[in-house]
Scaffold this motif. Structure first.
Motif, short mmCIF file in Angstrom:
data_model
loop_
_atom_site.label_atom_id
_atom_site.label_comp_id
_atom_site.label_asym_id
_atom_site.label_seq_id
_atom_site.Cartn_x
_atom_site.Cartn_y
_atom_site.Cartn_z
N PHE A 1 3.90 5.99 10.54
CA PHE A 1 5.30 5.60 10.43
C PHE A 1 5.97 6.39 9.31
CE2 PHE A 1 2.82 1.99 11.90
CZ PHE A 1 3.45 1.72 13.10
N GLU A 2 7.24 6.62 9.46
CA GLU A 2 7.98 7.33 8.44
C GLU A 2 8.02 6.51 7.17
OE1 GLU A 2 11.85 8.45 9.66
OE2 GLU A 2 12.47 9.13 7.68
N GLN A 3 7.71 7.15 6.04
CA GLN A 3 7.67 6.44 4.77
C GLN A 3 9.08 6.04 4.33
OE1 GLN A 3 4.77 5.66 2.97
NE2 GLN A 3 3.99 6.18 4.99
N VAL A 4 9.18 4.84 3.82
CA VAL A 4 10.45 4.36 3.27
C VAL A 4 10.69 4.99 1.91
CG1 VAL A 4 11.69 2.32 2.47
CG2 VAL A 4 10.28 2.20 4.53
N ILE A 5 9.59 5.22 1.19
CA ILE A 5 9.71 5.76 -0.16
C ILE A 5 9.86 7.27 -0.10
CG2 ILE A 5 8.51 6.06 -2.36
CD1 ILE A 5 7.09 3.48 -1.84
N THR A 6 10.80 7.81 -0.80
CA THR A 6 10.93 9.25 -0.98
C THR A 6 11.01 9.54 -2.46
OG1 THR A 6 13.33 9.10 -0.79
CG2 THR A 6 12.10 9.60 1.24
N GLN A 7 10.46 10.67 -2.81
CA GLN A 7 10.44 11.00 -4.24
C GLN A 7 11.54 11.99 -4.56
OE1 GLN A 7 6.61 11.91 -5.86
NE2 GLN A 7 5.57 10.70 -4.33
N SER B 1 0.82 -1.22 0.00
CA SER B 1 0.00 0.00 0.00
C SER B 1 0.85 1.26 0.00
CB SER B 1 -0.93 0.00 1.22
OG SER B 1 -1.81 -1.09 1.17
N ALA B 2 1.99 1.24 0.69
CA ALA B 2 2.83 2.43 0.74
C ALA B 2 3.31 2.82 -0.65
CB ALA B 2 4.03 2.19 1.67
N GLU B 3 3.77 1.83 -1.42
CA GLU B 3 4.24 2.11 -2.78
C GLU B 3 3.08 2.54 -3.68
OE1 GLU B 3 5.07 -0.52 -1.00
OE2 GLU B 3 7.18 -1.06 -1.27
N LEU B 4 1.95 1.86 -3.56
CA LEU B 4 0.78 2.21 -4.37
C LEU B 4 0.35 3.65 -4.10
CD1 LEU B 4 -1.19 -1.12 -3.91
CD2 LEU B 4 -0.28 -0.27 -6.08
N LYS B 5 0.34 4.02 -2.83
CA LYS B 5 -0.07 5.38 -2.46
C LYS B 5 0.92 6.41 -2.99
CE LYS B 5 -1.37 8.21 1.55
NZ LYS B 5 -1.58 8.20 3.02
N ALA B 6 2.21 6.12 -2.86
CA ALA B 6 3.22 7.06 -3.33
C ALA B 6 3.14 7.26 -4.84
CB ALA B 6 4.61 6.57 -2.93
N ALA C 1 13.56 5.66 -8.41
CA ALA C 1 14.72 4.94 -8.95
C ALA C 1 15.32 3.97 -7.94
CB ALA C 1 15.77 5.95 -9.40
N HIS C 2 15.13 4.26 -6.64
CA HIS C 2 15.70 3.37 -5.63
C HIS C 2 14.87 2.09 -5.49
CE1 HIS C 2 12.66 5.82 -3.68
NE2 HIS C 2 12.55 4.89 -2.76
N GLU C 3 13.67 2.08 -6.08
CA GLU C 3 12.85 0.88 -6.09
C GLU C 3 13.18 0.04 -7.33
OE1 GLU C 3 10.07 -0.28 -4.04
OE2 GLU C 3 11.19 1.00 -2.67
N LYS C 4 12.92 -1.25 -7.26
CA LYS C 4 13.08 -2.08 -8.45
C LYS C 4 12.08 -1.63 -9.51
CE LYS C 4 14.78 -6.22 -6.07
NZ LYS C 4 14.52 -7.66 -5.78
N GLU C 5 12.55 -1.48 -10.73
CA GLU C 5 11.69 -0.99 -11.80
C GLU C 5 10.46 -1.88 -11.99
OE1 GLU C 5 11.83 -0.16 -16.62
OE2 GLU C 5 13.64 0.14 -15.42
N ASP C 6 10.64 -3.19 -11.90
CA ASP C 6 9.51 -4.10 -12.08
C ASP C 6 8.44 -3.86 -11.02
OD1 ASP C 6 10.67 -5.24 -14.27
OD2 ASP C 6 11.32 -7.08 -13.25
N ASN C 7 8.86 -3.54 -9.80
CA ASN C 7 7.88 -3.32 -8.74
C ASN C 7 7.09 -2.03 -8.98
OD1 ASN C 7 6.69 -4.27 -6.28
ND2 ASN C 7 7.70 -2.57 -5.23
#
Length: 287
Positions: A281-287, A23-28, A47-53
């Protein structure tokens, strides 16, 4: 209110097989779509995430009509954003799951089966045979991996929570119920509790244990309503001249069931208890 639109050329992949999306990635990804964007620009943002994901997230959002993809499949645009425009992502996501037609409605139906246990919590080993028995019309085999995907997604959205000792707690977070009760009041100019809960069940997730006679709210849902009441965030009243009543089962706050008709919401507290899990919680994903 605008009519709901189904995306075109949606992916054929079974929703519950997107077991790497969270959900965190979907929301971001969804909230990065201020306007039309190319798939590649979205991938570059994460870019820090896997492109496929990232591409799987885009595909999942497309599959549940949160985004539309252009004819060349390169351009992504928000879809249905004028439906409840101020609604938080978590509740909006559940609304979109609820709108899916067979066979893409399987994710929203797992919670239905879980609530049929009439318990406040359920373990996956208890839930799995029930799901296999009641949701056997889909063209895939249910297994614990699929239920773990549902559990992870639902926990992050605030629909359920998870503990090591009791398994999946079937109570939604306070913020989710607050937002939906508030939205119903704004949409319908009404604080009739039966109508509000019926609207939530039709459009977001199940809330009733029984709907015959005097409808009885499921204990897992009722617990949250009564917690909110004990915290002076929600007032629940029974009125003798009201047409429809709902029954709230006994809880830690009351030793017996009671019938109520209407509700009043206080101002949303500035408290972690009234935030969605992803906001706590602090988000792992940053843009």
């Amino acid at each position: 209110m605008a009519d709901y639109q189904f995306a075109v050329n949606k992916p054929d992949r079974v929703l519950i097989n997107y077991n790497t999306v969270r959900s965190a990635e979907l929301k971001a990804v969804y909230e990065s779509l201020v306007s039309n964007r190319t798939v590649q620009s979205i991938v570059s943002d994460f870019a820090h995430e896997k492109e496929d994901n990232v591409r799987n997230c885009i595909s999942f959002l497309h599959a549940i009509d949160l985004i539309e993809r252009g004819g060349d499949d390169r351009v992504v645009s928000p879809l249905n954003r004028d439906m409840f425009p101020n609604l938080e992502f978590e509740a909006r996501f559940l609304y979109h799951l609820r709108q899916q037609r067979f066979p893409k409605n399987h994710l929203t139906r797992i919670q239905n089966v879980a609530l049929e246990t009439a318990d406040r919590s359920v373990t996956l080993d208890v839930l799995l045979p029930r799901v296999k028995g009641e949701l056997d019309q889909y063209d895939f085999a249910w297994n614990e991996t699929k239920l773990r995907m549902w559990r992870a997604l639902s926990t992050q959205l605030g629909l359920v929570s998870e503990t090591k000792t009791r398994g999946v707690i079937l109570s939604p977070c306070r913020r989710l119920l607050y937002d939906l009760l508030e939205l119903y009041e704004q949409q319908e100019d009404s604080t009739d509790l039966y109508s509000a809960l019926t609207w939530i069940e039709e459009n977001f997730f199940n809330v009733f244990e029984t709907t015959t006679g005097s409808p009885r709210v499921h204990p897992a849902i009722s617990d949250v309503l009564q917690n909110m009441e004990s915290e002076d965030v929600l007032e629940l009243r029974g009125m003798s001249d009201a047409r429809d009543t709902v029954t709230l089962p006994e809880s830690v706050h009351t030793q017996r069931s009671r019938s109520v008709n209407v509700y009043d919401l206080a101002t949303l507290p500035d408290s972690p208890t009234y935030q969605y899990p992803l906001s706590q919680f602090e988000q792992v994903i940053t843009q």
